[in-house]
Design a protein around this motif. Structure first.
Motif, short mmCIF file in Angstrom:
data_model
loop_
_atom_site.label_atom_id
_atom_site.label_comp_id
_atom_site.label_asym_id
_atom_site.label_seq_id
_atom_site.Cartn_x
_atom_site.Cartn_y
_atom_site.Cartn_z
N ALA A 28 0.87 -1.22 -0.05
CA ALA A 28 0.16 -0.11 -0.08
C ALA A 28 0.98 1.23 -0.04
CB ALA A 28 -0.88 -0.03 1.28
N ASN A 32 0.45 3.77 -3.24
CA ASN A 32 -0.14 5.07 -3.18
C ASN A 32 1.12 6.31 -2.52
OD1 ASN A 32 -2.40 3.36 -3.23
ND2 ASN A 32 -3.32 4.07 -1.24
N THR A 36 2.22 5.42 -7.79
CA THR A 36 0.83 6.41 -8.42
C THR A 36 1.37 7.61 -8.38
OG1 THR A 36 -0.43 4.58 -7.42
CG2 THR A 36 -1.54 6.97 -8.37
N GLN A 50 -2.32 -1.46 -12.59
CA GLN A 50 -1.83 -0.02 -12.51
C GLN A 50 -2.23 0.46 -14.01
OE1 GLN A 50 1.99 -0.50 -10.32
NE2 GLN A 50 1.37 1.72 -9.98
N MET A 104 -4.92 -0.63 0.21
CA MET A 104 -4.80 0.18 -0.87
C MET A 104 -5.79 1.22 -0.95
SD MET A 104 -2.80 -1.63 -3.95
CE MET A 104 -3.67 -3.06 -3.93
N ARG A 105 -6.94 0.68 -0.74
CA ARG A 105 -8.13 1.33 -0.85
C ARG A 105 -8.35 2.42 0.32
NH1 ARG A 105 -12.16 2.65 -4.60
NH2 ARG A 105 -14.16 2.97 -3.71
N PRO A 108 -4.90 6.60 1.48
CA PRO A 108 -5.02 7.60 0.51
C PRO A 108 -3.76 8.12 -0.15
CG PRO A 108 -5.25 8.95 2.48
CD PRO A 108 -5.36 7.47 2.89
N PRO A 109 -3.62 8.29 -1.48
CA PRO A 109 -2.26 8.72 -2.17
C PRO A 109 -1.80 10.10 -1.51
CG PRO A 109 -3.72 7.89 -3.65
CD PRO A 109 -4.69 7.97 -2.51
#
Length: 292
Positions: A28, A32, A36, A50, A104-105, A108-109
């Motif tokens: 994660a 993130n 990303t 991705q 990952m959900r 938050p990035p």
């Protein structure tokens, strides 16, 4: 199953569960925080997830998130793992995939933009560490780890090298979507990821061991108590300095067993002379512990 075996099994299951959580956090963070935001793709199924997510965001009327694609792409591979590798292995792999999908959900990035090289290197370090730790504890993170283990059992290739070989399409996708500079960054991240995996997952690496000892019976007994390894004995070996009779023992172990071997030899004969070299190829019978 006696009480001691039940305790050992329970301890291993708790360890694997903990490793699944550590892997999930690592992947994660890699996706993130580093990959990303830096437009860097990971290796294997993660990289494909991705890539498909980026394609959906750019050319489709709806965006499919990376966690959902990661879980969906892993589903047929988990079936392969159940049939070809082992049931316990697959159960903990399912746990790792579910935990990583959830994290990952929910994580938050970050908004801060790191240098792409930093994103590639640290993303590879985090993901490779989590993956290698999982494989070392006889579980997987899904994706190409499963394919790598199946192919390794047939052809003996290292998991990290197989992981690298499967990523041509991911690199091409990174170049097409973000430019070929980012394809290079993706290659860098994949390479770091693969090297870290191979540094931690050492069951594939074989070592040739030669032991010169004055106490062969004790050494053989201790090693065979600690490890399931055959030993070849060469009698009537003579030391050139003092011309004392010695015995030469020859065996092959995995890199994973090296610490157990050192402890066994220290107990049996701490004065033994030992030479350990990398074995490039093994032909014939070599016991490989099954993954359950």
């Amino acid at each position: 199953m006696n009480e001691l075996e039940q305790i050992v099994k329970r301890y291993r299951n708790v360890t694997r569960l903990s490793v699944a959580v550590v892997y999930s956090l690592c992947v994660a963070l890699a996706v993130n925080i580093f990959w990303t935001p830096g437009h860097i793709y990971g290796s294997g199924i993660m990289g494909v997830a991705q890539l498909l997510s980026s394609v959906s965001q750019r050319w489709l009327p709806f965006h499919i998130g990376i966690p959902l694609l990661y879980a969906a792409l892993n589903f047929p591979l988990l079936i392969l793992s159940w049939r070809k590798i082992g049931h316990n292995f697959t159960v903990f792999t399912v746990i790792a995939v579910c935990f990583s999908t959830i994290l990952m959900r929910t994580l938050p990035p970050v908004k801060v933009q790191f240098d792409p090289i930093i994103c590639a290197i640290f993303g590879g370090l985090f993901n490779g560490f989590g993956t290698g730790l999982a494989l070392k504890n006889e579980m997987s993170t899904g994706g190409l780890d499963i394919i790598g283990i199946v192919l390794r059992k047939r052809w003996g290739k290292s998991v990290g090298s197989i992981n690298i070989a499967f990523n041509t399409i991911v690199v091409a996708g990174a170049g097409f979507l973000f430019g070929w500079v980012y394809a290079f960054y993706t290659i860098l991240g994949i390479f770091v990821n693969g090297r870290v995996i191979d540094a931690l997952y050492t069951r594939d690496r074989k070592l040739q061991v030669i032991i010169i000892t004055s106490n062969p019976e004790q050494v053989i007994h201790q090693i065979q108590d600690e490890m399931r390894r055959g030993i070849t004995i060469v009698h009537n070996v003579e030391g050139a300095y003092r011309h004392r009779p010695k015995t030469m023992l020859f065996t092959v172990i995995s890199r994973y067993e090296l610490r157990d071997f050192q402890m066994a030899l220290q107990i049996a004969d701490p004065n033994a002379f030992v030479s350990i070299t990398k074995a490039e190829m093994i032909l014939g019978r070599f016991y490989q512990e099954h993954i359950y």
